[in-house]
Design a protein around this motif. Sequence first.
Motif, short mmCIF file in Angstrom:
data_model
loop_
_atom_site.label_atom_id
_atom_site.label_comp_id
_atom_site.label_asym_id
_atom_site.label_seq_id
_atom_site.Cartn_x
_atom_site.Cartn_y
_atom_site.Cartn_z
N SER A 221 0.85 -1.19 0.00
CA SER A 221 0.00 0.00 0.00
C SER A 221 0.88 1.24 0.00
O SER A 221 1.83 1.35 0.78
N ALA A 222 0.57 2.18 -0.89
CA ALA A 222 1.32 3.42 -1.09
C ALA A 222 2.61 3.20 -1.87
O ALA A 222 3.31 4.17 -2.19
N ALA A 223 2.97 1.93 -2.17
CA ALA A 223 4.11 1.65 -3.02
C ALA A 223 3.58 1.19 -4.38
O ALA A 223 3.58 1.92 -5.36
N HIS A 224 3.10 -0.05 -4.40
CA HIS A 224 2.48 -0.54 -5.64
C HIS A 224 1.06 -0.01 -5.81
O HIS A 224 0.66 0.38 -6.90
N PHE A 225 0.32 0.05 -4.70
CA PHE A 225 -1.12 0.31 -4.79
C PHE A 225 -1.52 1.63 -4.15
O PHE A 225 -0.87 2.11 -3.21
N ASP A 226 -2.64 2.17 -4.63
CA ASP A 226 -3.28 3.33 -4.01
C ASP A 226 -3.80 2.91 -2.64
O ASP A 226 -4.63 1.99 -2.54
N PRO A 227 -3.37 3.56 -1.57
CA PRO A 227 -3.82 3.17 -0.22
C PRO A 227 -5.34 3.20 -0.07
O PRO A 227 -5.91 2.35 0.63
N ALA A 228 -5.99 4.16 -0.71
CA ALA A 228 -7.45 4.24 -0.59
C ALA A 228 -8.11 3.00 -1.20
O ALA A 228 -9.11 2.49 -0.66
N CYS A 229 -7.56 2.49 -2.30
CA CYS A 229 -8.12 1.30 -2.93
C CYS A 229 -7.86 0.06 -2.08
O CYS A 229 -8.72 -0.83 -1.99
N VAL A 230 -6.70 -0.01 -1.46
CA VAL A 230 -6.39 -1.14 -0.57
C VAL A 230 -7.34 -1.13 0.63
O VAL A 230 -7.91 -2.16 1.01
N ASP A 231 -7.53 0.04 1.23
CA ASP A 231 -8.44 0.14 2.37
C ASP A 231 -9.86 -0.24 1.98
O ASP A 231 -10.57 -0.92 2.73
N ALA A 232 -10.29 0.21 0.81
CA ALA A 232 -11.64 -0.12 0.33
C ALA A 232 -11.79 -1.63 0.13
O ALA A 232 -12.82 -2.22 0.47
N PHE A 233 -10.74 -2.27 -0.39
CA PHE A 233 -10.76 -3.71 -0.61
C PHE A 233 -10.95 -4.46 0.70
O PHE A 233 -11.80 -5.36 0.82
N PHE A 234 -10.19 -4.09 1.72
CA PHE A 234 -10.28 -4.80 2.99
C PHE A 234 -11.53 -4.43 3.79
O PHE A 234 -11.96 -5.18 4.67
N SER A 235 -12.14 -3.30 3.46
CA SER A 235 -13.42 -2.95 4.09
C SER A 235 -14.52 -3.92 3.68
O SER A 235 -15.53 -4.03 4.36
N ARG A 236 -14.32 -4.60 2.55
CA ARG A 236 -15.31 -5.57 2.06
C ARG A 236 -14.73 -6.99 2.09
O ARG A 236 -15.04 -7.80 1.23
#
Length: 350
Positions: free
Chosen positions: A316-331
């Motif tokens: 997160s914040a390296a390869h991926f957008d942190p907001a998208c990672v957080d959204a993924f784990f929220s579901r």
Amino acid sequence: MNRIAIIDDSEINRVLFGALVGKLGLCHAELFRDPVDGLAWCLAHAPDLIVVDYMMPDMDGIEFISRLRASPGMEDVPVLMITASDDRGVRHEALRRGASDFLTKPVDHVEFSTRVRNMLALSNGRRKLADRAAWLAEEVAKATEAVHAREQELLIRMSRAAEFRDPETGAHILRMAHYSRLIAEELGLPDDDCRQIFQASPMHDIGKIGIPDHILLKPGRLTLEEFEVMKRHAQIGHELLKGSASMILQAAATIAVSHHERFDGVGYPCGVVGEAIPLYGRVVAVADVFDALTSTRPYKPAWSLDEAAAYLRDQSAAHFDPACVDAFFSRWDAVQQIHAQYRDEVGKGG
């Protein structure tokens, strides 16, 4: 049966107008002495025509019309105002407030019946037009939905065209499309964007049809030269999809060229950094990598869900957008359900 509301404080007028309405056939008159009661009934029942006297206690005809027109759905109900006044100012104000027509006392029976009949004809004609418009809108919606369904079928079939040359499966396409939609929903994107991401994301790797078999199907690690060739699939996919009039294909072109970009700027093909990467690409990157990690490939076994989850968090914040990672784990519960529901076929890589 046409329903006509008659509001007049004079009992003689109410009885007279009610009798005239009854003679028209297929008409039923509702009679009210009190304009407040009459207005309440009209708002509740939306009559086909309202006949209202001008001079009444508590509420005159102009005030009645004003309140009626201010109510939702009452803008087009025809109103015939009966007045003993020859004052042009009264008529002008009544028209401004929404009166449809006038009759002057003493009321001529023939003129009353003719005006009522004509106004009902106009009202019924307007209603038929409204019904026709609603029917046409429904038919257009059905036709549009059919077009969308055919378009989606074509997209899925095109996506699976790459499957015959790529170890990925149709189940991968379904899983990552569902993951992508979950992320988009959790980010609060509009419904249209969520639908576009779901429909367009299966096209993310269509450009692999332009990669030579000896590279695409190589079971081991690619050399640097081979990986440079493999990376071309993002640009190839964009070239195949760009320039379409279809919003879905436009979205697919964006996803194809951007889903291998990295948030830290060392991705490909353009090395775009952070939020300069199109949002659709940032969403699909999380979904695609997670499913690739948790799927079997000729060159690797499947990772466990926990191992893949740890990788996403670490990147997160390296390869991926942190907001998208957080959204993924929220579901996360929904992610696990999708993973279990869309399993790879036995004998195929995932």
